[in-house]
Structure formats: structure tokens, C-alpha cells
Design a protein around this motif. Structure first.
Motif, mmCIF file in Angstrom:
data_model
loop_
_atom_site.group_PDB
_atom_site.id
_atom_site.type_symbol
_atom_site.label_atom_id
_atom_site.label_comp_id
_atom_site.label_asym_id
_atom_site.label_seq_id
_atom_site.Cartn_x
_atom_site.Cartn_y
_atom_site.Cartn_z
ATOM 1 N N LYS A 90 0.859 -1.185 0.000
ATOM 2 C CA LYS A 90 0.000 0.000 0.000
ATOM 3 C C LYS A 90 0.893 1.233 0.000
ATOM 4 C CE LYS A 90 -3.877 2.127 2.428
ATOM 5 N NZ LYS A 90 -4.405 2.742 1.259
ATOM 6 N N TRP A 91 0.489 2.235 -0.798
ATOM 7 C CA TRP A 91 1.218 3.491 -0.916
ATOM 8 C C TRP A 91 0.301 4.638 -0.530
ATOM 9 C CZ3 TRP A 91 6.340 3.386 -2.614
ATOM 10 C CH2 TRP A 91 6.781 2.160 -3.129
ATOM 11 N N ALA A 92 0.865 5.658 0.093
ATOM 12 C CA ALA A 92 0.112 6.863 0.443
ATOM 13 C C ALA A 92 0.784 8.061 -0.223
ATOM 14 C CB ALA A 92 0.094 7.062 1.955
ATOM 15 N N GLN A 140 3.806 2.155 2.613
ATOM 16 C CA GLN A 140 3.256 1.967 3.956
ATOM 17 C C GLN A 140 3.768 0.678 4.581
ATOM 18 O OE1 GLN A 140 0.850 4.554 5.250
ATOM 19 N NE2 GLN A 140 2.292 5.274 3.727
ATOM 20 N N ASN A 166 12.617 5.640 4.619
ATOM 21 C CA ASN A 166 11.315 5.430 3.986
ATOM 22 C C ASN A 166 11.473 5.218 2.485
ATOM 23 O OD1 ASN A 166 9.709 6.057 6.405
ATOM 24 N ND2 ASN A 166 10.499 8.127 6.094
#
Length: 176
Positions: free
Chosen positions: A5-7, A176, A130
């Protein structure tokens, strides 16, 4: 393979647009409030699930009167259609950096299929460990396709606001 999942990193992203005003200069704007649901297989974006939403009331062209006009029934009709959405159906690789992003764009209750050029800048690890990904999405759409029809004729010929809206979307995604 596991899904990822990416934000959107809002401090390093912008959902921008430009429209010709009086047929010879561009007015720029952006949406301040937006969100996305992006899921990939591992770090592979080629089969990504991409869903995006922008809050129409967050439109900002650095002019409150113009912003209020854009929110009105003449344009976005934010009272009845508070969100703009995009749901991708494909993210197709053209070459090492270039892709085509295709899907359904919904504004003012009208959904149209669009294909937009996209540049994938790859993956990088920031100084805090990150994992980030970069996307630049461009292209143009005709606002009248979504019922954003308001205009005014100029005495010298032509119209006040172009039908074509150029998109300039810079996204930095955070794993994420």
C-alpha cells in the motif's frame, strides 16, 4: 507476491492544472485536499490499483472570487458534486520511464474515460529509511466533456476561458 500500500506524501505532491485565460495567458490552480488508495504487487506499479479523490471545495487559484466561481454551479457545482474522482483501469509501461495511466475520471457527476501520460521516476529511500516512489502525470482534458460549460465571449473575439485544461500532477508516494 505480497501487496504493497502506498500513500501520497502531501508535503511533496501537488494536484495542479492550468487553463488559458483570455486566450493568451495561463491561470494555474491546484487542489489542496486529496487522497488516494494505491496498491501494487510488491514494488511493481504495472498492475497498480489506483483510486484518487479530490475535494472540490479545496480548489485554489490564489483568487478567492475565482475559486468561489469555480465551486459554483457554473463550473464544478461543489454543493451537489463535492468530490472529483479517478479510478485507474491500467498503468501501461511505454518505456523505462514513461507510462500511460488510463481510467475513469468523474467530475460534476459525469464519468469519462481518459488516458494520461505518466512518468515513473522510480523508487528511492529517503534519509529516514522510507521508501518513496515518484510519479508525474500530465495531459489535458476538455472541461466541457464534464459539463463545465460556463464561458464569456470577448469583444475582440474568442472566449474568456479555454475549454482545454492542462494537468500537472506531481506525486511522491510513501510505501506503507
Amino acid at each position: 507476491m505480497a501487496t504493497t500500500k502506498w500513500a501520497i506524501d502531501p508535503t511533496h505532491s501537488e494536484i495542479g492544472f492550468k487553463v488559458k485565460h483570455m486566450m493568451f495567458t495561463n491561470v494555474s490552480g491546484k487542489f489542496e485536499n486529496y487522497d488516494a488508495n494505491i496498491i501494487t504487487e510488491g514494488d511493481d506499479f504495472s498492475k497498480a490499483i489506483i483510486e484518487f479523490t479530490a475535494d472540490i471545495n479545496s480548489v485554489d487559484t490564489r483568487n478567492a472570487d475565482r475559486d468561489n466561481h469555480l465551486k459554483s454551479a457554473d463550473f464544478f457545482d461543489a454543493e451537489n458534486h463535492p468530490k472529483m474522482t479517478f479510478k485507474a483501469s491500467s498503468f501501461t509501461k511505454v518505456d523505462d520511464e514513461n507510462y500511460e495511466l488510463a481510467g475513469d475520471l468523474t467530475m460534476r457527476g459525469v464519468t469519462k474515460f481518459v488516458t494520461l501520460p505518466a512518468e515513473f521516476s522510480g523508487l528511492m529511500t529517503d534519509p529516514w529509511g522510507n521508501t518513496k516512489a515518484g510519479l508525474n502525470i500530465s495531459g489535458k482534458v476538455n472541461r466541457k466533456d464534464w459539463g463545465l460549460n460556463w464561458n464569456s465571449a470577448l469583444e475582440t473575439g474568442g472566449v474568456l476561458v479555454s475549454e482545454d485544461v492542462k494537468l500537472n500532477i506531481e506525486l511522491q508516494l510513501l510505501k506503507q
